[in-house]
Scaffold this motif. Structure first.
Motif, PDB file in Angstrom:
ATOM      1  N   TRP A 281       0.823  -1.209   0.000  1.00  0.00           N
ATOM      2  CA  TRP A 281       0.000   0.000   0.000  1.00  0.00           C
ATOM      3  C   TRP A 281       0.859   1.261   0.000  1.00  0.00           C
ATOM      4  O   TRP A 281       0.540   2.243  -0.684  1.00  0.00           O
ATOM      5  CB  TRP A 281      -0.919   0.011   1.218  1.00  0.00           C
ATOM      6  CG  TRP A 281      -2.125  -0.867   1.105  1.00  0.00           C
ATOM      7  CD1 TRP A 281      -2.426  -1.962   1.859  1.00  0.00           C
ATOM      8  CD2 TRP A 281      -3.216  -0.713   0.180  1.00  0.00           C
ATOM      9  NE1 TRP A 281      -3.622  -2.511   1.460  1.00  0.00           N
ATOM     10  CE2 TRP A 281      -4.128  -1.760   0.436  1.00  0.00           C
ATOM     11  CE3 TRP A 281      -3.506   0.194  -0.832  1.00  0.00           C
ATOM     12  CZ2 TRP A 281      -5.310  -1.919  -0.285  1.00  0.00           C
ATOM     13  CZ3 TRP A 281      -4.672   0.032  -1.566  1.00  0.00           C
ATOM     14  CH2 TRP A 281      -5.567  -0.998  -1.287  1.00  0.00           C
ATOM     15  N   THR A 282       1.946   1.240   0.749  1.00  0.00           N
ATOM     16  CA  THR A 282       2.794   2.433   0.832  1.00  0.00           C
ATOM     17  C   THR A 282       3.498   2.700  -0.489  1.00  0.00           C
ATOM     18  O   THR A 282       3.585   3.854  -0.944  1.00  0.00           O
ATOM     19  CB  THR A 282       3.818   2.288   1.965  1.00  0.00           C
ATOM     20  OG1 THR A 282       3.127   2.023   3.192  1.00  0.00           O
ATOM     21  CG2 THR A 282       4.638   3.552   2.129  1.00  0.00           C
ATOM     22  N   PRO A 345       0.626  11.942   5.793  1.00  0.00           N
ATOM     23  CA  PRO A 345       0.568  11.589   4.376  1.00  0.00           C
ATOM     24  C   PRO A 345      -0.810  11.788   3.757  1.00  0.00           C
ATOM     25  O   PRO A 345      -0.932  12.331   2.651  1.00  0.00           O
ATOM     26  CB  PRO A 345       0.974  10.112   4.369  1.00  0.00           C
ATOM     27  CG  PRO A 345       1.831   9.952   5.571  1.00  0.00           C
ATOM     28  CD  PRO A 345       1.204  10.851   6.596  1.00  0.00           C
ATOM     29  N   VAL A 346      -1.869  11.359   4.462  1.00  0.00           N
ATOM     30  CA  VAL A 346      -3.218  11.532   3.906  1.00  0.00           C
ATOM     31  C   VAL A 346      -3.539  13.012   3.761  1.00  0.00           C
ATOM     32  O   VAL A 346      -4.036  13.462   2.713  1.00  0.00           O
ATOM     33  CB  VAL A 346      -4.257  10.823   4.800  1.00  0.00           C
ATOM     34  CG1 VAL A 346      -5.674  11.128   4.306  1.00  0.00           C
ATOM     35  CG2 VAL A 346      -4.015   9.314   4.807  1.00  0.00           C
ATOM     36  N   ALA A 347      -3.243  13.799   4.795  1.00  0.00           N
ATOM     37  CA  ALA A 347      -3.493  15.237   4.716  1.00  0.00           C
ATOM     38  C   ALA A 347      -2.676  15.883   3.603  1.00  0.00           C
ATOM     39  O   ALA A 347      -3.176  16.751   2.866  1.00  0.00           O
ATOM     40  CB  ALA A 347      -3.162  15.894   6.061  1.00  0.00           C
ATOM     41  N   ALA A 453      -5.951   7.632  -0.484  1.00  0.00           N
ATOM     42  CA  ALA A 453      -6.655   6.411  -0.090  1.00  0.00           C
ATOM     43  C   ALA A 453      -5.678   5.267   0.161  1.00  0.00           C
ATOM     44  O   ALA A 453      -5.817   4.514   1.137  1.00  0.00           O
ATOM     45  CB  ALA A 453      -7.670   6.024  -1.169  1.00  0.00           C
ATOM     46  N   ALA A 454      -4.675   5.115  -0.702  1.00  0.00           N
ATOM     47  CA  ALA A 454      -3.686   4.051  -0.528  1.00  0.00           C
ATOM     48  C   ALA A 454      -2.859   4.276   0.735  1.00  0.00           C
ATOM     49  O   ALA A 454      -2.538   3.331   1.465  1.00  0.00           O
ATOM     50  CB  ALA A 454      -2.767   3.980  -1.749  1.00  0.00           C
ATOM     51  N   SER A 455      -2.521   5.537   1.015  1.00  0.00           N
ATOM     52  CA  SER A 455      -1.759   5.837   2.221  1.00  0.00           C
ATOM     53  C   SER A 455      -2.569   5.508   3.469  1.00  0.00           C
ATOM     54  O   SER A 455      -2.039   4.970   4.450  1.00  0.00           O
ATOM     55  CB  SER A 455      -1.359   7.315   2.235  1.00  0.00           C
ATOM     56  OG  SER A 455      -0.645   7.635   3.409  1.00  0.00           O
ATOM     57  N   SER A 456      -3.849   5.801   3.438  1.00  0.00           N
ATOM     58  CA  SER A 456      -4.713   5.473   4.568  1.00  0.00           C
ATOM     59  C   SER A 456      -4.779   3.963   4.779  1.00  0.00           C
ATOM     60  O   SER A 456      -4.715   3.473   5.919  1.00  0.00           O
ATOM     61  CB  SER A 456      -6.113   6.042   4.334  1.00  0.00           C
ATOM     62  OG  SER A 456      -6.985   5.719   5.399  1.00  0.00           O
ATOM     63  N   ALA A 457      -4.874   3.202   3.675  1.00  0.00           N
ATOM     64  CA  ALA A 457      -4.888   1.745   3.780  1.00  0.00           C
ATOM     65  C   ALA A 457      -3.569   1.225   4.337  1.00  0.00           C
ATOM     66  O   ALA A 457      -3.541   0.285   5.137  1.00  0.00           O
ATOM     67  CB  ALA A 457      -5.169   1.129   2.408  1.00  0.00           C
ATOM     68  N   GLY A 458      -2.457   1.831   3.933  1.00  0.00           N
ATOM     69  CA  GLY A 458      -1.157   1.438   4.466  1.00  0.00           C
ATOM     70  C   GLY A 458      -1.040   1.706   5.952  1.00  0.00           C
ATOM     71  O   GLY A 458      -0.453   0.906   6.703  1.00  0.00           O
TER      72      GLY A 458
END
Length: 483
Positions: A281-282, A345-347, A453-458
């Motif tokens: 994910w990251t 990261p998400v922000a 979205a991918a960062s949040s999943a990671g």
């Protein structure tokens, strides 16, 4: 798969550096040089064309041959660092890079220039993976976070500096040499850096040498070529059938590579590393976000120069606020509270998406564009360094070569794919440069949202992994994040 489930790796960290700040300066200077040469020839291309009279395909190889060799060999370069010594491979790559730069600057013909560019790219692939590996092996906690933030500056700053430096040197026409100084400037810089590296880089450990999986290197190189070649040359060629056949052949070759890695005693790339959800994910988030940056540099140059009539120098300088803000974000994030740093990261990627969408809807120019790009650089920086920290915190240090190879190859493939996809979109949108710019910027915005979205999943995967690991492991991870 938890990082604690990974099998043992061969090799051990090198002897610790006595002067870590100076060692880091040497490593980052090498990274900066390599990134400068990714971008510098884009500006020098017209001058090369006027001097050597290459065909269109040959000129494309002058520009893209470097990226081709670089991207294909990064994972192999990372493994060579672990097998033969990170210091040794960094210095060997730096020496070869400096010699190839001299050959580029003195090239009497297009063929000689293309060959030297390929050697340059291969040398960069040998040198660069040792940078992130060196940071992971010789820095911990806050010091590692600061080093990773500075690495982010070297990556982004080198790319922009290449455009600015190329424009300045070609415009200056030093000694009537035209494009040649863009390569020759690497020679004195490389010699000084080589002398500093011999003195400041820590010695490699003794002991036996790990075997290099040559079959795996061949399969991975083939898979990378099947992706990179059509992405580099497909757009100019009009996407003929061979480009699609090449892309379609990549997955089965990659599957053969993965199968081999699971069976050999000394794999080129440990399959368990990529199989970790945190890593997958990251890497996806980093690839999506950085891919928009490389594509944005390409599209912005077309829009400003061909659409608005701005100079090549202006199109490079307008990105300086981006790099400056990116550089602020790197040292800033380690000083945030742990909870805020985890969400940075998400922000950051949401801010990046907002910048792209605003630029696409308003089509700003001049000072307003430069200021807006500054916020974009801040957004990308808020995502970049914390995600590198997440990767290195969740994979044991003995897999530093695996992470370094994957991260660097991911950046290059993302950049090549971003330029191919969004460059084709920009050139194919009807209605002129303004409409094309708006369309592509909105596409960048959507990609940045996907990165968020991918960062949040990671982040969620990392929390699940920590909760399922041992108390000792959780303590180590917590300490590494206390930045």
């Amino acid at each position: 798969m938890s990082s604690t489930d990974l099998p043992p790796a061969t090799g051990s960290p090198a002897t610790g550096p006595r002067r870590p700040a100076l060692m880091l300066a040497v490593l980052l200077a090498g990274q900066f040089m390599v990134n400068v040469d990714i971008a510098v020839v884009n500006v020098a291309g017209p001058s090369v064309k006027e001097d050597l009279r290459p065909s269109g395909g040959a000129l494309e190889l002058v520009v893209s041959g470097y990226t081709l060799a670089y991207a294909v060999l990064l994972v192999t370069g990372a493994r060579l660092g672990q097998a033969r010594g990170h210091r040794r491979m960094f210095l060997l790559g730096l020496g070869a890079f400096t010699a190839a730069s001299l050959a580029c600057g003195l090239a009497p013909s297009t063929g000689a220039l293309v060959a030297a560019r390929l050697v340059q790219g291969a040398a960069g692939a040998l040198m660069v993976p040792q940078v992130l590996s060196g940071i992971q092996l010789h820095f911990t906690g806050p010091a590692r976070a600061r080093a990773q933030g500075l690495l982010a500056v070297a990556l982004s700053g080198g790319a922009v500096a290449g455009q600015v430096l190329g424009g300045v040197l070609v415009s200056a026409d030093l000694g009537g040499l035209g494009w040649r100084p863009v390569f020759l400037v690497n020679v004195p810089a490389g010699v000084v850096l080589l002398a500093a590296g011999l003195r400041l880089l820590p010695a490699d450990p003794g002991g036996g040498r790990a075997r290099l999986d040559l079959g795996g290197a061949a399969l991975l190189s083939a898979a990378a070529l099947l992706v990179v070649v059509p992405l580099l040359f497909g757009r100019e060629a009009g996407w003929p059938p061979w480009t699609w056949a090449s892309l379609a052949a990549c997955p089965p070759v990659t599957a053969l590579f993965v199968r081999r890695q699971r069976r050999v005693e000394s794999p080129l790339l440990e399959p368990g590393v990529l199989g970790s959800p945190v890593v997958a994910w990251t890497l996806g988030a980093l690839g999506a976000a950085t891919g928009t940056f490389y594509a944005m540099m390409f599209v912005l140059a077309l829009y400003l120069q061909d659409g608005l009539g701005r100079s090549a120098l202006f199109s490079g300088l307008v990105l300086v606020p981006w790099v400056a803000a990116f550089g602020i974000a790197g040292p800033l994030t380690p000083r945030l509270p742990a909870r805020m740093a985890g969400r940075a990261p998400v922000a950051g990627y949401l801010l990046l998406a907002a910048v792209y969408i605003t630029a696409g809807l308003t089509r700003v120019d001049g000072t307003a564009l430069a200021a807006l790009l500054g916020f974009g650089g801040l957004g990308l920086g808020l995502g970049f360094a914390p995600q590198l920290a997440r990767l290195t915190a969740h994979v044991p240090d003995r897999y530093a070569a695996d992470i370094s190879g994957l991260v660097n190859m991911n950046f290059q493939l993302a950049g090549v794919a971003g330029v191919a996809v969004f460059g084709t979109l920009y050139l194919g949108v009807p209605g002129g440069h303004a409409q094309a710019f708006s369309t592509v910027m909105l596409g960048f915005g959507g990609t940045a949202l996907a990165a968020a979205a991918a960062s949040s999943a990671g982040r969620r995967a990392a929390r699940r992994e920590d909760q399922g690991s041992s108390p000792a492991r959780r303590a180590v991870v917590t300490a590494s994040r206390r930045v």
